[in-house]
Design a protein around this motif. Structure first.
Motif, PDB file in Angstrom:
ATOM      1  N   PHE A   1      43.659 -70.424 -66.565  1.00  0.00           N
ATOM      2  CA  PHE A   1      42.715 -69.915 -67.568  1.00  0.00           C
ATOM      3  C   PHE A   1      41.294 -69.874 -67.007  1.00  0.00           C
ATOM      4  CE2 PHE A   1      46.096 -70.496 -70.573  1.00  0.00           C
ATOM      5  CZ  PHE A   1      45.777 -69.705 -71.671  1.00  0.00           C
ATOM      6  N   ASN A   2      40.912 -70.923 -66.284  1.00  0.00           N
ATOM      7  CA  ASN A   2      39.558 -71.014 -65.735  1.00  0.00           C
ATOM      8  C   ASN A   2      39.306 -69.946 -64.671  1.00  0.00           C
ATOM      9  OD1 ASN A   2      36.964 -72.270 -65.351  1.00  0.00           O
ATOM     10  ND2 ASN A   2      37.779 -73.138 -63.465  1.00  0.00           N
ATOM     11  N   LYS A   3      40.324 -69.680 -63.863  1.00  0.00           N
ATOM     12  CA  LYS A   3      40.184 -68.745 -62.746  1.00  0.00           C
ATOM     13  C   LYS A   3      40.212 -67.283 -63.211  1.00  0.00           C
ATOM     14  CE  LYS A   3      42.309 -69.930 -59.000  1.00  0.00           C
ATOM     15  NZ  LYS A   3      43.425 -70.203 -58.042  1.00  0.00           N
ATOM     16  N   HIS A   4      41.108 -66.960 -64.160  1.00  0.00           N
ATOM     17  CA  HIS A   4      41.344 -65.553 -64.502  1.00  0.00           C
ATOM     18  C   HIS A   4      40.757 -65.132 -65.850  1.00  0.00           C
ATOM     19  CE1 HIS A   4      43.858 -65.234 -60.980  1.00  0.00           C
ATOM     20  NE2 HIS A   4      44.610 -66.232 -61.382  1.00  0.00           N
ATOM     21  N   LYS A   5      40.300 -66.095 -66.649  1.00  0.00           N
ATOM     22  CA  LYS A   5      39.612 -65.799 -67.918  1.00  0.00           C
ATOM     23  C   LYS A   5      40.346 -64.720 -68.744  1.00  0.00           C
ATOM     24  CE  LYS A   5      35.932 -68.438 -67.028  1.00  0.00           C
ATOM     25  NZ  LYS A   5      36.337 -68.981 -65.732  1.00  0.00           N
ATOM     26  N   PRO A   6      41.585 -64.995 -69.183  1.00  0.00           N
ATOM     27  CA  PRO A   6      42.321 -63.972 -69.955  1.00  0.00           C
ATOM     28  C   PRO A   6      41.660 -63.681 -71.305  1.00  0.00           C
ATOM     29  CG  PRO A   6      43.487 -66.079 -70.008  1.00  0.00           C
ATOM     30  CD  PRO A   6      42.369 -66.234 -69.024  1.00  0.00           C
ATOM     31  N   ASP A   7      41.682 -62.406 -71.694  1.00  0.00           N
ATOM     32  CA  ASP A   7      41.201 -61.988 -73.014  1.00  0.00           C
ATOM     33  C   ASP A   7      42.341 -62.025 -74.035  1.00  0.00           C
ATOM     34  OD1 ASP A   7      38.462 -61.098 -72.189  1.00  0.00           O
ATOM     35  OD2 ASP A   7      39.644 -59.727 -70.951  1.00  0.00           O
ATOM     36  N   VAL A   8      43.553 -61.728 -73.543  1.00  0.00           N
ATOM     37  CA  VAL A   8      44.740 -61.673 -74.413  1.00  0.00           C
ATOM     38  C   VAL A   8      45.853 -62.478 -73.741  1.00  0.00           C
ATOM     39  CG1 VAL A   8      46.457 -60.174 -75.506  1.00  0.00           C
ATOM     40  CG2 VAL A   8      44.099 -59.381 -75.235  1.00  0.00           C
ATOM     41  N   VAL A   9      46.564 -63.269 -74.552  1.00  0.00           N
ATOM     42  CA  VAL A   9      47.703 -64.039 -74.040  1.00  0.00           C
ATOM     43  C   VAL A   9      48.950 -63.676 -74.835  1.00  0.00           C
ATOM     44  CG1 VAL A   9      48.709 -66.345 -73.771  1.00  0.00           C
ATOM     45  CG2 VAL A   9      46.273 -65.993 -73.300  1.00  0.00           C
ATOM     46  N   TYR A  10      50.023 -63.303 -74.124  1.00  0.00           N
ATOM     47  CA  TYR A  10      51.349 -63.138 -74.731  1.00  0.00           C
ATOM     48  C   TYR A  10      52.195 -64.312 -74.252  1.00  0.00           C
ATOM     49  CZ  TYR A  10      49.976 -58.375 -75.924  1.00  0.00           C
ATOM     50  OH  TYR A  10      49.325 -57.284 -76.434  1.00  0.00           O
ATOM     51  N   HIS A  11      52.547 -65.176 -75.189  1.00  0.00           N
ATOM     52  CA  HIS A  11      53.280 -66.401 -74.825  1.00  0.00           C
ATOM     53  C   HIS A  11      54.778 -66.194 -75.061  1.00  0.00           C
ATOM     54  CE1 HIS A  11      54.346 -70.498 -74.198  1.00  0.00           C
ATOM     55  NE2 HIS A  11      54.561 -70.765 -75.482  1.00  0.00           N
ATOM     56  N   ALA A  12      55.500 -65.861 -73.973  1.00  0.00           N
ATOM     57  CA  ALA A  12      56.941 -65.599 -74.070  1.00  0.00           C
ATOM     58  C   ALA A  12      57.778 -66.678 -73.385  1.00  0.00           C
ATOM     59  CB  ALA A  12      57.265 -64.232 -73.449  1.00  0.00           C
ATOM     60  N   ALA A  13      57.124 -67.654 -72.753  1.00  0.00           N
ATOM     61  CA  ALA A  13      57.859 -68.710 -72.052  1.00  0.00           C
ATOM     62  C   ALA A  13      58.565 -69.603 -73.070  1.00  0.00           C
ATOM     63  CB  ALA A  13      56.900 -69.542 -71.200  1.00  0.00           C
TER      64      ALA A  13
ATOM     65  N   GLY B   1      41.048 -52.385 -70.047  1.00  0.00           N
ATOM     66  CA  GLY B   1      39.967 -53.042 -69.326  1.00  0.00           C
ATOM     67  C   GLY B   1      39.926 -54.553 -69.501  1.00  0.00           C
ATOM     68  N   LYS B   2      40.976 -55.119 -70.103  1.00  0.00           N
ATOM     69  CA  LYS B   2      41.001 -56.557 -70.385  1.00  0.00           C
ATOM     70  C   LYS B   2      41.863 -57.309 -69.369  1.00  0.00           C
ATOM     71  CE  LYS B   2      38.596 -56.022 -74.179  1.00  0.00           C
ATOM     72  NZ  LYS B   2      39.177 -56.183 -75.501  1.00  0.00           N
ATOM     73  N   SER B   3      41.678 -58.618 -69.383  1.00  0.00           N
ATOM     74  CA  SER B   3      42.503 -59.512 -68.569  1.00  0.00           C
ATOM     75  C   SER B   3      43.608 -60.062 -69.473  1.00  0.00           C
ATOM     76  CB  SER B   3      41.653 -60.661 -68.013  1.00  0.00           C
ATOM     77  OG  SER B   3      42.447 -61.564 -67.280  1.00  0.00           O
ATOM     78  N   VAL B   4      44.865 -59.846 -69.085  1.00  0.00           N
ATOM     79  CA  VAL B   4      46.002 -60.191 -69.937  1.00  0.00           C
ATOM     80  C   VAL B   4      46.913 -61.186 -69.216  1.00  0.00           C
ATOM     81  CG1 VAL B   4      47.964 -59.307 -71.263  1.00  0.00           C
ATOM     82  CG2 VAL B   4      45.920 -57.884 -70.967  1.00  0.00           C
ATOM     83  N   LEU B   5      47.167 -62.314 -69.876  1.00  0.00           N
ATOM     84  CA  LEU B   5      48.079 -63.331 -69.342  1.00  0.00           C
ATOM     85  C   LEU B   5      49.394 -63.262 -70.093  1.00  0.00           C
ATOM     86  CD1 LEU B   5      48.861 -65.957 -67.782  1.00  0.00           C
ATOM     87  CD2 LEU B   5      47.696 -67.238 -69.605  1.00  0.00           C
ATOM     88  N   ILE B   6      50.511 -63.237 -69.349  1.00  0.00           N
ATOM     89  CA  ILE B   6      51.844 -63.231 -69.958  1.00  0.00           C
ATOM     90  C   ILE B   6      52.614 -64.417 -69.397  1.00  0.00           C
ATOM     91  CG2 ILE B   6      54.011 -61.966 -70.216  1.00  0.00           C
ATOM     92  CD1 ILE B   6      52.024 -59.430 -69.626  1.00  0.00           C
ATOM     93  N   THR B   7      52.948 -65.378 -70.253  1.00  0.00           N
ATOM     94  CA  THR B   7      53.769 -66.513 -69.814  1.00  0.00           C
ATOM     95  C   THR B   7      55.241 -66.146 -69.961  1.00  0.00           C
ATOM     96  OG1 THR B   7      54.001 -67.598 -71.970  1.00  0.00           O
ATOM     97  CG2 THR B   7      51.983 -68.062 -70.710  1.00  0.00           C
ATOM     98  N   GLY B   8      56.084 -66.753 -69.131  1.00  0.00           N
ATOM     99  CA  GLY B   8      57.496 -66.367 -69.136  1.00  0.00           C
ATOM    100  C   GLY B   8      57.670 -64.931 -68.702  1.00  0.00           C
ATOM    101  N   ALA B   9      56.789 -64.495 -67.793  1.00  0.00           N
ATOM    102  CA  ALA B   9      56.704 -63.076 -67.425  1.00  0.00           C
ATOM    103  C   ALA B   9      57.950 -62.556 -66.726  1.00  0.00           C
ATOM    104  CB  ALA B   9      55.480 -62.836 -66.537  1.00  0.00           C
ATOM    105  N   ALA B  10      58.724 -63.428 -66.102  1.00  0.00           N
ATOM    106  CA  ALA B  10      59.901 -62.967 -65.357  1.00  0.00           C
ATOM    107  C   ALA B  10      61.143 -62.889 -66.231  1.00  0.00           C
ATOM    108  CB  ALA B  10      60.161 -63.888 -64.161  1.00  0.00           C
ATOM    109  N   GLY B  11      61.050 -63.340 -67.478  1.00  0.00           N
ATOM    110  CA  GLY B  11      62.193 -63.277 -68.385  1.00  0.00           C
ATOM    111  C   GLY B  11      62.417 -61.874 -68.917  1.00  0.00           C
TER     112      GLY B  11
END
Length: 520
Positions: free
Chosen positions: A244-256, A173-183
């Motif tokens: 960040f402002n638009k999607h308000k992520p709860d969890v960030v996975y920084h893979a970029a 139920g959370k909003s999750v941001l993944i950077t470098g998502a296409a790698g």
């Protein structure tokens, strides 16, 4: 009456002729099939045998089963002999004229499997494997899953047991941001996160085509999660702020990250822009928008770094950890900042396995930088499972390291891959030693010389106890480094990196002179 008799005779004649030629052709085809032995005598092995017998067109002519324990009292299965494993597997193969062995016994340990594979490869026998059969009636599906033994199978470890409850609590139920998502790592994190029913997954990457392909793949998955593809660059803080402002992520996975050692050795400013400044941007915004959890993907090359890429990741680790400690000291710690550190990932973009595979397909040679070079390996799914697990268990400020198993000698890996492809090393496919690349060292480490580890409740995950940095000083040095990178002065950039990371000693690099001047 004559017409009926003539028609019947002609019809029977055609049926007989067709039957004769079908039998003849089938017999001819059987003579050209590879003779194979199935290793195993249980229901799994029998299901595999039935599937292979019903294959059209067929691939194998089965000649027997191997009983690992020599306990099977019957002498035949499906009309084929049961071979007692009292002799070497290669001896059984030779006696029965088999060219292939199909591993269908799921009770084999990893060491037993490796011993059998090595023995078969030494005698140029092909080895096939098949996963555990779940539906014994679906012969076509079983047949599809019988595949050549892959190098990934040689590095196979016990399946990772995840704490699904804690991961689900973090992601459901959370909003999750993944950077470098296409790698290679980012995309697998996306696939695994989707399984825990988040509300939305924001996939951010600056590579348009790979991100498009990932979007098409994820859209086929039956999931209620909203998936959002964002073309964005972690170097651009204003752009990230909007995300960040638009999607308000709860969890960030920084893979970029930039990860190719020789390229970053020649482009130190780019390593700083992405690996240092990019990480700083994402971490600062995670703090600004009160993200629950920030999980950074790092590398074993950050430990006692010998190259620009590894040193840039170590600076990123330092920044993330010191930021968390500063926020805790000021009682402002809403966000848990967690770092995960692991070695080489099999099959990831730029790793040796896809490179060697392509070189073998092209007839060689396989290029190896040094005969003594060793590396730690794990599979992409395995690495990402541990990232999710560490992210869920983290309290903040930890650097988690993963149990990578035993290190692998790359020349042995190359020889096994050549044999698995059906060739003989240094005869059919040559191995060429080309010399160490800029910044490359013979072995990687998961711990700094001064570091110790603490255990966790997960046997494959440990906490590295690193020396903490003062945040104000590190922030000043980091911003100074980013400014130097903007001037594209490679030598000054690397000199500043060595000031921030004193254990950074360049190897096989034009920047080695900086270490000599420091020592002097």
């Amino acid at each position: 009456m004559n017409a009926v008799f003539s028609f019947t005779s002609l019809f029977l004649y055609r049926v007989l002729i067709k039957q004769f030629f079908e039998n003849y052709l089938n017999q001819t085809k059987k003579e050209h099939l590879s003779k194979a032995i199935i290793y195993g005598t249980d229901a799994n092995a029998i299901a595999v045998a039935n599937a292979l017998r019903s294959e059209v067109p067929g691939r194998f002519k089965l000649v027997g089963f191997v009983d690992k324990y020599s306990q099977n009292k019957s002498k035949m299965i499906l009309g084929l002999p049961i071979l007692q494993h009292k002799k070497k597997t290669s001896t059984l193969m030779r006696v029965f004229g088999a060219q292939a062995l199909i591993l269908a016994d799921k009770s084999l340990t990893k060491d037993e499997k490796l011993a059998i594979v090595d023995e078969c490869l030494d005698f140029n026998y092909k080895v096939y494997t098949v996963p555990l059969v779940s539906d014994w009636e679906d012969q076509k599906e079983i047949s599809k899953k019988i595949k050549n033994f892959q190098i990934q199978d040689l590095l196979e470890r016990k399946p990772i047991v995840l704490d699904n409850n804690s991961i689900s609590q973090q992601l459901k139920g959370k909003s999750v941001l993944i950077t470098g998502a296409a790698g290679s790592i980012g995309s697998e994190i996306v696939r695994q996160v989707i399984q825990f029913n988040p509300q939305r997954v924001i996939m951010l990457d600056q590579a348009e085509t790979p991100l498009h392909h990932l979007s098409l793949e994820i859209n086929k998955i039956d999931s209620k999660a909203e998936t959002i593809s964002v073309i964005g660059d972690v170097k651009n803080k204003l752009e990230l702020d909007d995300v960040f402002n638009k999607h308000k992520p709860d969890v960030v996975y920084h893979a970029a990250a930039y990860k190719h050692v020789p390229l970053m050795e020649g482009n130190p400013s780019q390593a700083i822009f992405v690996n240092v400044s990019g990480t700083k941007n994402v971490a600062d915004l995670a703090c600004k928008y009160n993200v629950d959890s920030f999980v950074m993907v790092s590398t074993d090359k950050a430990v006692n770094p010998s190259n620009v890429m590894g040193a840039s990741k170590r600076i990123a680790e330092k920044y993330v950890q010191s930021l968390h400690n500063k926020l805790c000291a000021d009682n402002k710690s809403k966000t848990k900042f967690i770092t995960t550190r692991f070695g080489n990932v099999l099959g990831s973009n730029g790793s040796v396995v896809p490179l060697f595979t392509k070189q073998i397909e092209n007839g060689g040679p396989i290029t190896l930088t040094h005969p003594d070079i060793i590396r730690y390996f794990m599979t992409i799914p395995e690495a990402c499972q541990l990232v999710l697990e560490a992210g869920a268990m983290g309290k903040g400020g930890e650097i988690y390291i993963f149990d990578m198993g035993k290190p692998v000698k790359i020349i042995d890996l190359a020889k096994k891959m050549i044999r698995l492809a059906g060739f003989i090393p240094d005869k059919d496919i040559m191995i060429k030693i080309v010399g160490l690349r800029p910044g490359e060292k013979l072995y990687e480490e998961l711990l700094n010389d001064t570091s110790k580890t603490l255990p966790t409740h997960h046997e494959k995950i440990m906490i590295a106890q690193e020396v903490y940095d003062d945040f104000e000083r590190l922030q000043y040095l980091t911003e100074d480094l980013i400014q130097l990178a903007s001037d594209y002065s490679g030598t000054e950039v690397v000199q500043k990196m060595k000031e921030i990371v004193p254990e950074f000693i360049s190897m096989n690099s034009s920047f080695q002179s900086l270490d000599k001047s420091t020592v002097g």
